[in-house]
Design a protein around this motif. Structure first.
Motif, mmCIF file in Angstrom:
data_model
loop_
_atom_site.group_PDB
_atom_site.id
_atom_site.type_symbol
_atom_site.label_atom_id
_atom_site.label_comp_id
_atom_site.label_asym_id
_atom_site.label_seq_id
_atom_site.Cartn_x
_atom_site.Cartn_y
_atom_site.Cartn_z
ATOM 1 N N LYS A 39 5.384 -16.402 11.910
ATOM 2 C CA LYS A 39 5.900 -17.470 12.771
ATOM 3 C C LYS A 39 7.280 -17.114 13.302
ATOM 4 O O LYS A 39 7.558 -17.236 14.491
ATOM 5 C CB LYS A 39 6.001 -18.798 11.993
ATOM 6 C CG LYS A 39 4.665 -19.321 11.511
ATOM 7 C CD LYS A 39 4.805 -20.665 10.805
ATOM 8 C CE LYS A 39 5.613 -20.605 9.522
ATOM 9 N NZ LYS A 39 5.042 -19.762 8.479
ATOM 10 N N ARG A 41 8.510 -14.246 13.528
ATOM 11 C CA ARG A 41 8.339 -13.116 14.430
ATOM 12 C C ARG A 41 7.935 -13.577 15.836
ATOM 13 O O ARG A 41 8.343 -12.998 16.835
ATOM 14 C CB ARG A 41 7.285 -12.180 13.854
ATOM 15 C CG ARG A 41 7.291 -10.793 14.458
ATOM 16 C CD ARG A 41 6.492 -9.909 13.546
ATOM 17 N NE ARG A 41 6.041 -8.687 14.143
ATOM 18 C CZ ARG A 41 6.256 -7.498 13.580
ATOM 19 N NH1 ARG A 41 6.932 -7.407 12.462
ATOM 20 N NH2 ARG A 41 5.774 -6.417 14.124
ATOM 21 N N GLN A 251 5.302 -25.931 3.475
ATOM 22 C CA GLN A 251 6.620 -25.448 3.049
ATOM 23 C C GLN A 251 7.719 -26.470 3.314
ATOM 24 O O GLN A 251 8.902 -26.118 3.388
ATOM 25 C CB GLN A 251 6.956 -24.143 3.759
ATOM 26 C CG GLN A 251 6.073 -22.997 3.319
ATOM 27 C CD GLN A 251 6.533 -21.690 3.930
ATOM 28 O OE1 GLN A 251 7.572 -21.155 3.560
ATOM 29 N NE2 GLN A 251 5.779 -21.168 4.870
ATOM 30 N N GLU A 585 11.900 -12.641 2.437
ATOM 31 C CA GLU A 585 10.863 -11.906 1.704
ATOM 32 C C GLU A 585 11.462 -10.709 0.975
ATOM 33 O O GLU A 585 12.468 -10.153 1.403
ATOM 34 C CB GLU A 585 9.756 -11.445 2.670
ATOM 35 C CG GLU A 585 10.251 -10.525 3.786
ATOM 36 C CD GLU A 585 9.211 -10.259 4.884
ATOM 37 O OE1 GLU A 585 8.214 -10.995 4.981
ATOM 38 O OE2 GLU A 585 9.422 -9.309 5.643
HETATM 39 P P1 ATP Z 1 7.605 -17.965 6.428
HETATM 40 O O1 ATP Z 1 6.566 -19.041 6.462
HETATM 41 O O2 ATP Z 1 7.890 -17.517 5.060
HETATM 42 O O3 ATP Z 1 8.818 -18.332 7.212
HETATM 43 P P2 ATP Z 1 6.697 -16.492 8.711
HETATM 44 O O4 ATP Z 1 5.412 -17.106 9.105
HETATM 45 O O5 ATP Z 1 7.885 -16.840 9.492
HETATM 46 O O6 ATP Z 1 6.933 -16.698 7.155
HETATM 47 P P3 ATP Z 1 7.458 -13.799 9.281
HETATM 48 O O7 ATP Z 1 8.650 -13.775 8.410
HETATM 49 O O8 ATP Z 1 7.644 -13.885 10.743
HETATM 50 O O9 ATP Z 1 6.452 -14.927 8.769
HETATM 51 O O10 ATP Z 1 6.543 -12.532 8.988
HETATM 52 C C1 ATP Z 1 6.247 -12.128 7.656
HETATM 53 C C2 ATP Z 1 6.209 -10.623 7.581
HETATM 54 O O11 ATP Z 1 5.094 -10.123 8.293
HETATM 55 C C3 ATP Z 1 7.424 -9.971 8.187
HETATM 56 O O12 ATP Z 1 7.764 -8.824 7.443
HETATM 57 C C4 ATP Z 1 6.950 -9.586 9.574
HETATM 58 O O13 ATP Z 1 7.670 -8.506 10.091
HETATM 59 C C5 ATP Z 1 5.502 -9.228 9.321
HETATM 60 N N1 ATP Z 1 4.617 -9.457 10.489
HETATM 61 C C6 ATP Z 1 4.484 -10.603 11.173
HETATM 62 N N2 ATP Z 1 3.577 -10.461 12.164
HETATM 63 C C7 ATP Z 1 3.132 -9.199 12.122
HETATM 64 C C8 ATP Z 1 2.175 -8.427 12.876
HETATM 65 N N3 ATP Z 1 1.500 -8.949 13.905
HETATM 66 N N4 ATP Z 1 1.984 -7.148 12.507
HETATM 67 C C9 ATP Z 1 2.660 -6.611 11.470
HETATM 68 N N5 ATP Z 1 3.559 -7.264 10.718
HETATM 69 C C10 ATP Z 1 3.796 -8.550 11.032
#
Ligand code: ATP
Ligand code: MG
Length: 698
Positions: A39, A41, A251, A585
């Motif tokens: 998300k 990202r 969360q 993370e």
């Molecule tokens: P949270 O709910 O904990 O905030 P999030 O949904 O924001 O998590 P991110 O932190 O954006 O998730 O991504 C988690 C991990 O996965 C990061 O290391 C990110 O770089 C990686 N990631 C996200 N999308 C991709 C993708 N399409 N391909 C490879 N790696 C990815």
């Protein structure tokens, strides 16, 4: 490769659903997905995409939950789109509030030099407003008033809706508190949201200007916004609703501070054209970790059903480690870290920064700090006592605040007594009475001709000397720009007021005084760098390109919690509360203190065990556990203790119900005894190496 090409390549690396969210730019968009699904990202890539599609960087704003997250996002945005990332407003809701108020607060009668009060200032103002000497009572008021403010109520409205007599009297205390804040030209943290809301709601010309200025607003961790933040967002984006919110209802962990999931439910109702994107692939954790997370969150009611899978393989089983007491827990955790770091033959050497120990409450950090120090492992504590809460740093901030805003009475009281300049409590008492009689700020009272009638001539001299000193400093600070000049100014100022001597006089131990003086120096250097415009992380209030006068820097300090918010690259282990770990993370995570009463936190309630309130609290605790588990990328261990400290006593520890809920495979959960052996071997090897080094020096 050009930034345009590398951005395109990066976006192509996202999955289909992520790309959909990134490319949808013309209306409201909600990305709703579980932990680690990318998300955040999506947000960083969408910043790039919006600019690529023709928006000016300063027409895009991204709102994060902490300053640290803002700093990190700025870094990522910079690597995606280069220099233009600097123009993007990336900050917390509170920092955005500062910007709105500084620019347009005049409309509400607020001078641009307003002060931001910290929690201690608020407590003492409330003591005064409510006629109580008891800090605990004042803090209860503070809490209740803060909740009212977060619901968008002012004192009059709170009184109108009060049912019990205590609520009426609290609303009246709130009214007196509000009067004082106005007199001090100060705002508290809640005001940083509620005043901008009022500004945009009641002043169409201001609202239209902001809506035209911001063409897209992105919000991370949307599930933890509160009602006033939601209203503020709505007014910022206007009817076209050009925003992207990303969040995960599982969360939501700030309900206790007024955050509400209603904001998630309301979005589709209030924006019928809302595009909802769901992400299902978790890119962070192994299947074993993800399964434990999904099992834990299972019993909670679902706002939006979600599925989450990982392609990172099964990975190591999740470990449960039982310990005798908290010291033992810390030792075993350190042993595990050492063993993982030593690795086995085919796994590479790992960095300290790959490890995190997470826990429910700040005080649980102590034994871990001790054990890590003993093992000479570098670490940092995040979410703990803030650098800015240290007495010496607060003293200096008080001086600086007073220079910026002469009406800031709380800052006045602190500055005039640090160092003490022969002005005692009696004098300050008379000054206070005089000031309130003539409706003047303390500082203004110093300039009054009739002050001589209430304080003796000698004291009057000292008071006026203090006033001149502040005026003089203010004049100089206003004309000091750039890092070098700022540092010179700060050092000279400290010399003028004899601050170093003051520290040595006040402390019995020279060592403590020296440590405090080091903090002062750190603070000065940090302030100076900020005014030099060399640093990106300016609490998100201004961008790096601008140089600022020292006075402008001062205003942003209250928003920061730690001086090292940018030093993420340090190669150290992280100790953190679960709340402060949100969004982050690590390859290896250890969840400490997984005992009943701690996680879930103690659940006594006047309404009884089965009450609605209790149930909701338990659900929030479960989400907290879910957040903890999903911070782990490759390995996860949860630890619990058989005997734990509670106040001065020891009580029996019962493993957290969440451990059972993780439904781990019984045959694999126990920690592998070989790990301990490996840790011992590593330790011996290290000692032998140290010894060899020591010998070679002979
Ligand atoms: P949270 O709910 O904990 O905030 P999030 O949904 O924001 O998590 P991110 O932190 O954006 O998730 O991504 C988690 C991990 O996965 C990061 O290391 C990110 O770089 C990686 N990631 C996200 N999308 C991709 C993708 N399409 N391909 C490879 N790696 C990815
Ligand atoms: Mg995130």
């Amino acid at each position: 490769m050009s930034f345009a090409a590398s951005l395109a390549q990066s976006i192509a690396g996202l999955n289909v659903a992520q790309q959909e969210a990134v490319n949808y730019m013309h209306g409201p968009c909600l990305v709703l997905a579980g932990a680690g699904s990318g998300k955040t990202r999506v947000i960083t890539h969408k910043i790039g995409r919006l600019i690529q599609a023709g928006m000016q960087p300063d027409q895009v704003a991204a709102i994060t939950f902490t300053n640290k997250a803002a700093a990190e996002m700025r870094e990522r945005a910079k690597s995606l789109i280069g220099k233009s990332a600097k123009g993007v407003l990336i900050c917390t809701f509170h920092a955005l509030g500062v910007r709105l108020l500084r620019q347009d607060g005049r409309v509400l009668g607020l001078k641009p030099q307003f002060s931001i009060l910290d929690s201690d200032d608020v407590t003492s103002i409330l003591k005064d407003a409510g006629g109580s000497t008891d800090a605990a009572t004042a803090r209860q008021w503070q809490w209740a008033i803060s909740l009212w403010k977060n619901q968008g109520l002012n004192a009059a409205q709170a009184e109108a809706q009060a049912r019990a007599p205590e609520e009426v009297s609290l609303a009246r205390i709130m009214a007196r508190y509000e009067e004082r804040l106005t007199a001090y030209q100060s705002v508290d943290f809640d005001d940083l949201i509620s005043l901008p809301l009022k500004l945009l709601r009641d002043h169409p010309e201001v609202r239209e200007r902001w809506q035209a200025a911001l063409r897209h607003v992105l919000v991370d961790e949307y599930q933890d916004t509160n009602a006033t933040q939601y209203e503020l967002l709505k007014l910022l984006v206007g009817e076209r609703g050009r925003f992207t919110a990303v969040g995960d209802d599982d969360q939501s962990i700030y309900g206790w501070r007024g955050a509400t999931l209603d904001n998630l439910k309301r979005l589709p109702e209030e924006y019928p054209t809302l595009k909802v994107v769901k992400l299902e692939q978790n890119y962070r954790s192994t299947s074993a970790i993800l399964r434990a997370a999904n099992n834990v969150i299972g019993p909670n009611p679902k706002l939006y059903p979600k599925t989450l899978f990982s392609e990172l393989g099964e990975g190591e089983p999740v470990r449960v480690i039982d310990c005798d007491n908290e010291e033992h827990e810390a030792e075993r955790t350190v042993a595990r870290i050492q063993s993982l770091r030593a690795g086995s033959g085919d796994t590479p050497h790992r960095e300290w920064r790959d490890f995190a120990v997470l826990y429910r409450a700040n005080h649980l950090a102590k034994p871990f700090e001790k054990a890590l120090r003993k093992a000479q492992i570098p670490y940092k504590v995040s979410g703990g006592q803030s650098f800015f809460d240290r007495a010496e740093v607060k003293d200096l901030c008080a001086w600086l605040r007073l220079m910026v805003n002469n009406n800031d009475d709380p800052a006045f009281m602190r500055a005039i007594t640090s160092p003490k300049r022969g002005i005692g409590h009696t004098t300050l008492g008379s000054l206070g009475t005089f000031a309130s009689q003539y409706k003047l700020s303390l500082f203004e009272s110093l300039l009054s001709h009739s002050l001589g009638s209430v304080v003796p001539a000698k004291t009057l001299g000292s008071l006026q000397e203090f006033g001149r000193c502040v005026n003089d400093l203010e004049y100089r600070a206003r004309h000091t720009v750039g890092a070098e000049a700022s540092l010179a100014f700060l050092l000279e100022w400290l010399k003028d007021i004899g601050y170093e001597q003051h520290l040595y006089d006040a402390e019995d131990s020279e060592q403590v005084a020296a440590a405090r003086w080091t903090n002062v120096m750190d603070f000065c250097e940090w302030m100076a760098q900020r005014s030099g415009g060399q640093i990106d992380d300016t609490a998100g209030v201004t961008t790096a390109a601008e140089t600022k006068t020292l006075l402008e820097v001062v205003q942003t300090i209250a928003l920061l919690s730690t001086i090292s918010e940018r030093q993420q690259d340090q190669n150290v282990i992280t100790l953190s509360t679960l709340h402060a770990a949100k969004g982050l993370e690590w390859p290896h995570v250890m969840l400490a203190g997984c005992v009943e009463g701690m996680l879930p936190f103690k659940m006594d309630d006047e309404h009884g065990a089965g009450s609605e309130n209790m149930l909701l609290r338990l659900q929030e605790e479960r989400r907290l556990m879910y957040v903890g588990i999903t911070r782990a990328q490759r390995t996860l261990a949860v630890t619990w203790v058989r005997r734990r400290k509670k106040g001065r006593d020891y009580i029996a520890g019962v493993p957290s119900r969440f451990i059972t809920e993780m439904a781990l495979d019984k045959t694999t959960v126990k920690e592998d005894p070989r790990e301990k052996l490996k840790a011992l071997r590593a330790e011996f090897a290290k000692r032998a190496a140290d010894q060899a080094l020591a010998n070679s020096g002979d």
